[in-house]
Motif scaffolding. Sequence first.
Motif, PDB file in Angstrom:
ATOM      1  N   GLY A  39       0.944  -1.075   0.178  1.00  0.00           N
ATOM      2  CA  GLY A  39      -0.065   0.078   0.035  1.00  0.00           C
ATOM      3  C   GLY A  39       0.769   1.106  -0.073  1.00  0.00           C
ATOM      4  N   GLU A  40       0.571   2.270  -0.984  1.00  0.00           N
ATOM      5  CA  GLU A  40       1.248   3.537  -1.064  1.00  0.00           C
ATOM      6  C   GLU A  40       0.385   4.660  -1.285  1.00  0.00           C
ATOM      7  OE1 GLU A  40       4.633   3.091  -3.829  1.00  0.00           O
ATOM      8  OE2 GLU A  40       5.903   1.775  -2.076  1.00  0.00           O
ATOM      9  N   LYS A  41       0.688   5.871  -1.396  1.00  0.00           N
ATOM     10  CA  LYS A  41      -0.025   6.925  -1.768  1.00  0.00           C
ATOM     11  C   LYS A  41       0.391   7.117  -3.277  1.00  0.00           C
ATOM     12  CE  LYS A  41      -0.799   9.468   2.551  1.00  0.00           C
ATOM     13  NZ  LYS A  41      -2.417   9.296   2.415  1.00  0.00           N
ATOM     14  N   TYR A  42      -0.519   7.284  -4.121  1.00  0.00           N
ATOM     15  CA  TYR A  42      -0.534   7.801  -5.234  1.00  0.00           C
ATOM     16  C   TYR A  42      -1.046   9.124  -5.430  1.00  0.00           C
ATOM     17  CZ  TYR A  42      -0.869   7.696 -10.693  1.00  0.00           C
ATOM     18  OH  TYR A  42      -0.835   7.923 -11.616  1.00  0.00           O
ATOM     19  N   VAL A  43      -0.299  10.044  -6.116  1.00  0.00           N
ATOM     20  CA  VAL A  43      -0.620  11.321  -6.511  1.00  0.00           C
ATOM     21  C   VAL A  43      -1.197  11.674  -7.946  1.00  0.00           C
ATOM     22  CG1 VAL A  43       0.230  13.585  -6.692  1.00  0.00           C
ATOM     23  CG2 VAL A  43       1.153  12.226  -4.811  1.00  0.00           C
ATOM     24  N   PHE A  44      -2.288  11.931  -8.164  1.00  0.00           N
ATOM     25  CA  PHE A  44      -2.890  12.158  -9.518  1.00  0.00           C
ATOM     26  C   PHE A  44      -2.369  13.430 -10.072  1.00  0.00           C
ATOM     27  CE2 PHE A  44      -5.579   9.029  -7.394  1.00  0.00           C
ATOM     28  CZ  PHE A  44      -6.015   8.398  -8.490  1.00  0.00           C
ATOM     29  N   PRO A  45      -2.622  13.390 -11.428  1.00  0.00           N
ATOM     30  CA  PRO A  45      -2.056  14.683 -12.153  1.00  0.00           C
ATOM     31  C   PRO A  45      -2.598  16.082 -11.489  1.00  0.00           C
ATOM     32  CG  PRO A  45      -2.510  12.992 -13.894  1.00  0.00           C
ATOM     33  CD  PRO A  45      -2.933  12.586 -12.339  1.00  0.00           C
ATOM     34  N   ASN A  46      -3.930  15.995 -10.871  1.00  0.00           N
ATOM     35  CA  ASN A  46      -4.614  17.245 -10.263  1.00  0.00           C
ATOM     36  C   ASN A  46      -4.083  17.466  -9.016  1.00  0.00           C
ATOM     37  OD1 ASN A  46      -5.625  14.975  -8.926  1.00  0.00           O
ATOM     38  ND2 ASN A  46      -7.856  15.703  -9.737  1.00  0.00           N
ATOM     39  N   GLY A  47      -3.143  16.835  -8.325  1.00  0.00           N
ATOM     40  CA  GLY A  47      -2.746  16.933  -7.049  1.00  0.00           C
ATOM     41  C   GLY A  47      -3.232  16.055  -5.953  1.00  0.00           C
ATOM     42  N   ASN A  48      -4.465  15.379  -6.285  1.00  0.00           N
ATOM     43  CA  ASN A  48      -5.163  14.693  -5.326  1.00  0.00           C
ATOM     44  C   ASN A  48      -4.201  13.521  -4.821  1.00  0.00           C
ATOM     45  OD1 ASN A  48      -7.114  16.472  -5.087  1.00  0.00           O
ATOM     46  ND2 ASN A  48      -8.367  15.306  -6.799  1.00  0.00           N
ATOM     47  N   GLN A  49      -4.412  12.983  -3.694  1.00  0.00           N
ATOM     48  CA  GLN A  49      -3.459  11.792  -3.316  1.00  0.00           C
ATOM     49  C   GLN A  49      -4.679  10.611  -2.868  1.00  0.00           C
ATOM     50  OE1 GLN A  49      -0.501  12.758  -0.435  1.00  0.00           O
ATOM     51  NE2 GLN A  49       0.507  14.150  -1.736  1.00  0.00           N
ATOM     52  N   ARG A  50      -4.283   9.553  -2.992  1.00  0.00           N
ATOM     53  CA  ARG A  50      -4.940   8.253  -2.635  1.00  0.00           C
ATOM     54  C   ARG A  50      -4.216   7.356  -2.172  1.00  0.00           C
ATOM     55  NH1 ARG A  50     -10.201   8.441  -5.056  1.00  0.00           N
ATOM     56  NH2 ARG A  50     -10.962  10.708  -4.881  1.00  0.00           N
ATOM     57  N   ASP A  51      -4.661   6.502  -1.204  1.00  0.00           N
ATOM     58  CA  ASP A  51      -3.912   5.335  -0.834  1.00  0.00           C
ATOM     59  C   ASP A  51      -4.486   4.129  -1.793  1.00  0.00           C
ATOM     60  OD1 ASP A  51      -2.668   6.369   1.433  1.00  0.00           O
ATOM     61  OD2 ASP A  51      -4.446   6.225   2.771  1.00  0.00           O
TER      62      ASP A  51
END
Length: 410
Positions: A39-51
């Motif tokens: 499990g890691e944090k992914y940063v989307f192009p719009n800046g949002n972060q999700r686990d």
Amino acid sequence: MSMSEVVRLLTNAKYRYVDQSKRDVMSAINMYKNLSPKGEKYVFPNGNQRDLVCLTGTIPVPYRGAVYNIPVSIWLTESHPYDAPICYVKPTKDMTIKVSKHVDQSGRIYLPYLSDWKSNTSDLLGVIQVMICVFGETPPVYSKPKNVGQTGEPSFVGQTSTGYQPMPRIPNPTGMPTTSTPYPAQYQPHTQYPFTTPPYPTATGPQPYIPSTTSNTPYPPYSQSYTTPTQSQQLSPGGTGTITEEHIRVSLISAIEDAVKQRVKEKMAQNQAEMDVLKKTSEELTKGKHRLEDIMRRMEDEMIEINDSKQELSTKNAQLLEVMAKCDDKEKNIDIDEVFGPTQPLYKQLLNSFAEENAIVDAIYYLSEALRKGVIDLELFLKHVRELSRRQFMLRALMRVCREKAGLPV
């Protein structure tokens, strides 16, 4: 990683379809042991972060007759498997990404399989197998250039039994700067990912960098366009020291043969990967066919039972309607004795004899009561008792014969 740990990762990341995602991840890591979920944090192009859950590690890629490991990471979206995963090539510090129509500068992987993702037919195994086929055709990473000579031509270092020494440059008959490279030295990768810095030569142009699956497997040799001529070949009959057209023709033919052979090997490796995918699909379809055949057989057996039950029900219904019709016809002239009494003469005689014999028992009882109370005298009592007893004996003998004829216990 166990199934419970995968479920924990998916649950912590709040995936919508945990069971389906779990099956997909377990199938991928069981097939490719070098991949592991975390499990890691992914940063989307719009800046949002999700686990998110990410499969990281290496996948085996057949390239020029050998199998090599390519480092990748596969991110599962929250709505997996209904949305395509996000795939990246993860180069080490000694690699640089080779930009192509399938890989951009950031390492993001673009495949028709991902753009045409379908939840009912697409899965992680399919993505990995398509990446293996594509990367076997075009390696996604190259080694970083290091040493360049002052003359503008690349300087190479080859491994020998005595150490490292410069390798001879290949003569260039055209007089133009050459970009061909000699065969690279042996590569000794680290046993764990990421790999350590290998002692391999570099050139001004990037070369393919593909980590080996074993520590003693060298890099695939870079195809040479020309062979090193001998001293007799370098000298023309006129003693000018130049290479003749015949030498160039032989070198070109040799280079073309090597390129064709290499192309055939790459195609064979790609076709083998596709055959493995088709074989697995064929096995799954065969299992599904057997399951459907079993279901069809059970349905046929149930249909036969239903038809038999339906036919029996129709027969019983017809009999019931016939009885109801007879009852309607005789409703006004019903004999209670015929309804509740026996219909056969033998059983009717047996019933009548039994009733009469019990009546005689009651009569004898009441005669004895009348004698006790003085209603009748003894002579009259004895007279009636003798007559009744004689009749009772005859009735009992008749009942015994009737029961024997009817097959009843005596």
